[in-house]
Design a protein around this motif. Sequence first.
Motif, PDB file in Angstrom:
ATOM      1  N   TYR A 102       0.858  -1.276  -0.026  1.00 31.48           N
ATOM      2  CA  TYR A 102       0.300  -0.008   0.040  1.00 31.48           C
ATOM      3  C   TYR A 102       0.829   1.036  -0.029  1.00 31.48           C
ATOM      4  O   TYR A 102       0.545   2.183  -0.828  1.00 31.48           O
ATOM      5  CB  TYR A 102      -0.811   0.020   1.492  1.00 31.48           C
ATOM      6  CG  TYR A 102      -1.788   1.163   1.311  1.00 31.48           C
ATOM      7  CD1 TYR A 102      -3.030   1.050   0.412  1.00 31.48           C
ATOM      8  CD2 TYR A 102      -1.546   2.247   2.317  1.00 31.48           C
ATOM      9  CE1 TYR A 102      -3.980   2.454   0.497  1.00 31.48           C
ATOM     10  CE2 TYR A 102      -2.458   3.295   1.952  1.00 31.48           C
ATOM     11  CZ  TYR A 102      -3.594   3.218   1.314  1.00 31.48           C
ATOM     12  OH  TYR A 102      -4.687   4.659   1.491  1.00 31.48           O
ATOM     13  N   SER A 103       1.756   1.256   0.756  1.00 33.61           N
ATOM     14  CA  SER A 103       2.696   2.392   0.863  1.00 33.61           C
ATOM     15  C   SER A 103       3.521   2.540  -0.380  1.00 33.61           C
ATOM     16  O   SER A 103       3.803   3.878  -0.827  1.00 33.61           O
ATOM     17  CB  SER A 103       3.961   2.506   2.017  1.00 33.61           C
ATOM     18  OG  SER A 103       3.017   2.211   3.164  1.00 33.61           O
ATOM     19  N   ILE A 104       3.988   1.355  -1.106  1.00 38.56           N
ATOM     20  CA  ILE A 104       4.821   1.401  -2.178  1.00 38.56           C
ATOM     21  C   ILE A 104       3.993   2.327  -3.117  1.00 38.56           C
ATOM     22  O   ILE A 104       4.648   3.045  -4.125  1.00 38.56           O
ATOM     23  CB  ILE A 104       5.223   0.302  -2.690  1.00 38.56           C
ATOM     24  CG1 ILE A 104       6.403  -0.318  -1.750  1.00 38.56           C
ATOM     25  CG2 ILE A 104       5.772   0.076  -3.917  1.00 38.56           C
ATOM     26  CD1 ILE A 104       6.624  -1.754  -1.705  1.00 38.56           C
ATOM     27  N   ILE A 105       2.588   1.783  -3.333  1.00 39.86           N
ATOM     28  CA  ILE A 105       1.735   2.427  -4.435  1.00 39.86           C
ATOM     29  C   ILE A 105       1.605   3.817  -4.310  1.00 39.86           C
ATOM     30  O   ILE A 105       1.601   4.642  -5.036  1.00 39.86           O
ATOM     31  CB  ILE A 105       0.444   1.552  -4.633  1.00 39.86           C
ATOM     32  CG1 ILE A 105       0.863  -0.012  -5.039  1.00 39.86           C
ATOM     33  CG2 ILE A 105      -0.365   2.169  -5.448  1.00 39.86           C
ATOM     34  CD1 ILE A 105      -0.245  -0.948  -5.060  1.00 39.86           C
ATOM     35  N   CYS A 106       1.139   4.007  -3.012  1.00 47.62           N
ATOM     36  CA  CYS A 106       0.880   5.605  -2.672  1.00 47.62           C
ATOM     37  C   CYS A 106       2.047   6.457  -2.888  1.00 47.62           C
ATOM     38  O   CYS A 106       1.897   7.538  -3.664  1.00 47.62           O
ATOM     39  CB  CYS A 106       0.400   5.513  -1.103  1.00 47.62           C
ATOM     40  SG  CYS A 106      -0.951   4.798  -0.867  1.00 47.62           S
ATOM     41  N   PHE A 107       3.174   6.091  -2.653  1.00 44.96           N
ATOM     42  CA  PHE A 107       4.410   6.894  -2.972  1.00 44.96           C
ATOM     43  C   PHE A 107       5.007   6.386  -4.166  1.00 44.96           C
ATOM     44  O   PHE A 107       6.212   7.046  -4.503  1.00 44.96           O
ATOM     45  CB  PHE A 107       5.581   6.720  -1.961  1.00 44.96           C
ATOM     46  CG  PHE A 107       4.945   7.293  -0.592  1.00 44.96           C
ATOM     47  CD1 PHE A 107       5.098   8.703  -0.208  1.00 44.96           C
ATOM     48  CD2 PHE A 107       4.213   6.545   0.353  1.00 44.96           C
ATOM     49  CE1 PHE A 107       4.442   8.985   0.752  1.00 44.96           C
ATOM     50  CE2 PHE A 107       3.765   6.989   1.608  1.00 44.96           C
ATOM     51  CZ  PHE A 107       3.798   8.261   1.818  1.00 44.96           C
ATOM     52  N   GLN A 108       4.518   5.765  -4.963  1.00 44.95           N
ATOM     53  CA  GLN A 108       4.954   5.608  -6.662  1.00 44.95           C
ATOM     54  C   GLN A 108       6.440   4.964  -6.650  1.00 44.95           C
ATOM     55  O   GLN A 108       7.271   5.453  -7.395  1.00 44.95           O
ATOM     56  CB  GLN A 108       4.949   6.751  -7.400  1.00 44.95           C
ATOM     57  CG  GLN A 108       3.288   7.326  -7.560  1.00 44.95           C
ATOM     58  CD  GLN A 108       3.173   8.436  -8.426  1.00 44.95           C
ATOM     59  OE1 GLN A 108       4.253   8.805  -9.158  1.00 44.95           O
ATOM     60  NE2 GLN A 108       1.775   8.566  -8.673  1.00 44.95           N
ATOM     61  N   LEU A 109       6.491   3.999  -5.773  1.00 47.59           N
ATOM     62  CA  LEU A 109       8.039   3.509  -5.524  1.00 47.59           C
ATOM     63  C   LEU A 109       8.075   2.321  -6.486  1.00 47.59           C
ATOM     64  O   LEU A 109       7.156   1.796  -6.950  1.00 47.59           O
ATOM     65  CB  LEU A 109       8.221   3.098  -4.128  1.00 47.59           C
ATOM     66  CG  LEU A 109       8.292   4.013  -3.181  1.00 47.59           C
ATOM     67  CD1 LEU A 109       8.339   3.474  -1.691  1.00 47.59           C
ATOM     68  CD2 LEU A 109       9.192   5.346  -3.547  1.00 47.59           C
ATOM     69  N   GLN A 110       9.339   1.930  -6.787  1.00 49.88           N
ATOM     70  CA  GLN A 110       9.743   0.760  -7.855  1.00 49.88           C
ATOM     71  C   GLN A 110       9.816  -0.575  -7.013  1.00 49.88           C
ATOM     72  O   GLN A 110      10.456  -1.005  -6.527  1.00 49.88           O
ATOM     73  CB  GLN A 110      11.052   1.042  -8.415  1.00 49.88           C
ATOM     74  CG  GLN A 110      11.247   2.579  -8.847  1.00 49.88           C
ATOM     75  CD  GLN A 110      10.487   2.615 -10.116  1.00 49.88           C
ATOM     76  OE1 GLN A 110      10.314   1.825 -11.175  1.00 49.88           O
ATOM     77  NE2 GLN A 110       9.731   3.810 -10.335  1.00 49.88           N
ATOM     78  N   LEU A 111       8.873  -1.324  -7.364  1.00 47.00           N
ATOM     79  CA  LEU A 111       8.564  -2.806  -6.960  1.00 47.00           C
ATOM     80  C   LEU A 111       8.638  -3.593  -8.122  1.00 47.00           C
ATOM     81  O   LEU A 111       7.816  -3.453  -8.749  1.00 47.00           O
ATOM     82  CB  LEU A 111       7.320  -3.060  -5.907  1.00 47.00           C
ATOM     83  CG  LEU A 111       7.277  -4.305  -5.449  1.00 47.00           C
ATOM     84  CD1 LEU A 111       8.322  -4.652  -4.278  1.00 47.00           C
ATOM     85  CD2 LEU A 111       5.990  -4.540  -4.806  1.00 47.00           C
ATOM     86  N   PHE A 112       9.694  -4.689  -8.145  1.00 46.83           N
ATOM     87  CA  PHE A 112       9.718  -5.619  -9.327  1.00 46.83           C
ATOM     88  C   PHE A 112       8.143  -6.267  -9.454  1.00 46.83           C
ATOM     89  O   PHE A 112       7.822  -6.257 -10.884  1.00 46.83           O
ATOM     90  CB  PHE A 112      10.860  -6.672  -8.995  1.00 46.83           C
ATOM     91  CG  PHE A 112      10.813  -7.529 -10.226  1.00 46.83           C
ATOM     92  CD1 PHE A 112      11.510  -7.374 -11.250  1.00 46.83           C
ATOM     93  CD2 PHE A 112      10.370  -8.639 -10.348  1.00 46.83           C
ATOM     94  CE1 PHE A 112      11.656  -8.241 -12.345  1.00 46.83           C
ATOM     95  CE2 PHE A 112      10.601  -9.714 -11.292  1.00 46.83           C
ATOM     96  CZ  PHE A 112      11.003  -9.365 -12.507  1.00 46.83           C
ATOM     97  N   THR A 113       7.585  -6.825  -8.780  1.00 47.08           N
ATOM     98  CA  THR A 113       6.495  -7.800  -8.804  1.00 47.08           C
ATOM     99  C   THR A 113       5.181  -6.767  -9.246  1.00 47.08           C
ATOM    100  O   THR A 113       4.373  -7.169  -9.699  1.00 47.08           O
ATOM    101  CB  THR A 113       6.195  -8.534  -7.644  1.00 47.08           C
ATOM    102  OG1 THR A 113       6.256  -7.799  -6.764  1.00 47.08           O
ATOM    103  CG2 THR A 113       7.109  -9.756  -7.618  1.00 47.08           C
ATOM    104  N   GLY A 114       5.410  -5.438  -8.910  1.00 48.07           N
ATOM    105  CA  GLY A 114       4.317  -4.376  -9.276  1.00 48.07           C
ATOM    106  C   GLY A 114       4.744  -4.007 -10.594  1.00 48.07           C
ATOM    107  O   GLY A 114       3.807  -3.592 -11.365  1.00 48.07           O
ATOM    108  N   ARG A 115       5.707  -4.083 -11.194  1.00 45.37           N
ATOM    109  CA  ARG A 115       6.002  -3.443 -12.620  1.00 45.37           C
ATOM    110  C   ARG A 115       5.917  -4.326 -13.770  1.00 45.37           C
ATOM    111  O   ARG A 115       5.870  -4.061 -14.825  1.00 45.37           O
ATOM    112  CB  ARG A 115       7.409  -2.717 -12.475  1.00 45.37           C
ATOM    113  CG  ARG A 115       7.693  -1.518 -11.323  1.00 45.37           C
ATOM    114  CD  ARG A 115       8.630  -0.658 -11.663  1.00 45.37           C
ATOM    115  NE  ARG A 115       8.644   0.156 -12.754  1.00 45.37           N
ATOM    116  CZ  ARG A 115       9.607   0.798 -13.518  1.00 45.37           C
ATOM    117  NH1 ARG A 115      10.742   0.186 -12.961  1.00 45.37           N
ATOM    118  NH2 ARG A 115       9.426   1.381 -14.590  1.00 45.37           N
TER     119      ARG A 115
END
Length: 207
Positions: free
Chosen positions: A42-55
């Motif tokens: 949730y925090s990663i998406i809110c702050f638009q951070l880079q996560l391999f499994t999300g990209r």
Amino acid sequence: MEKIRQLVSAIIAGMLIGIGGTVFLSIENPILGSFFFAIGLYSIICFQLQLFTGRIGYLIFQKPVYFIELGITWIGNLIGTYLLAWMVQHTRLYATISQRVQGIAAIKLGDNFMSIFLLAILCGMLMFIAIDAYRNIEGSTLKALAIFIPVMVFILSGFEHVIANMFYFSLSKAWDGHCFVAILVMTLGNSVGGLILPVYMKLFCIR
């Protein structure tokens, strides 16, 4: 400079997944643990951070340079999870969760690679669902549910998430050749799973 930003973003994302893993290990109730683990994504998406499994699921919609960005993201996520694991190991928390994380790591590393790969595919599908639903659903409550429910499902089901496992293996000090190969298998499985729905959408012109 952009590549440095991507790396730092991925490191922070890895740390946030590690924080989610720490709270999961600290809570006896698996349902509550899986719920609070999702705070990382949730925090990663809110702050638009880079996560391999999300990209990885958006690979087919991007230019070839995206491969380089994914590589930077994977490395940054590994650094971030290792850093968070190191931090936890040097606090009083480690004594209370070390036995549990070692048990989790032993189960995962005792599995065969085919099983790991298949479980990682299923996790990859759920990760894409979480990210894409968050991007496309209207309403803050529904957006939050779009993240938390898929994450809870993959944790409670025992599916394999490569970044979370980077943290568990680092925290349990399990890194060796076999562990590294298992991480690569999980990476491949998450990638395949993350691409199933995007390929379907592209082939049939959905969206």
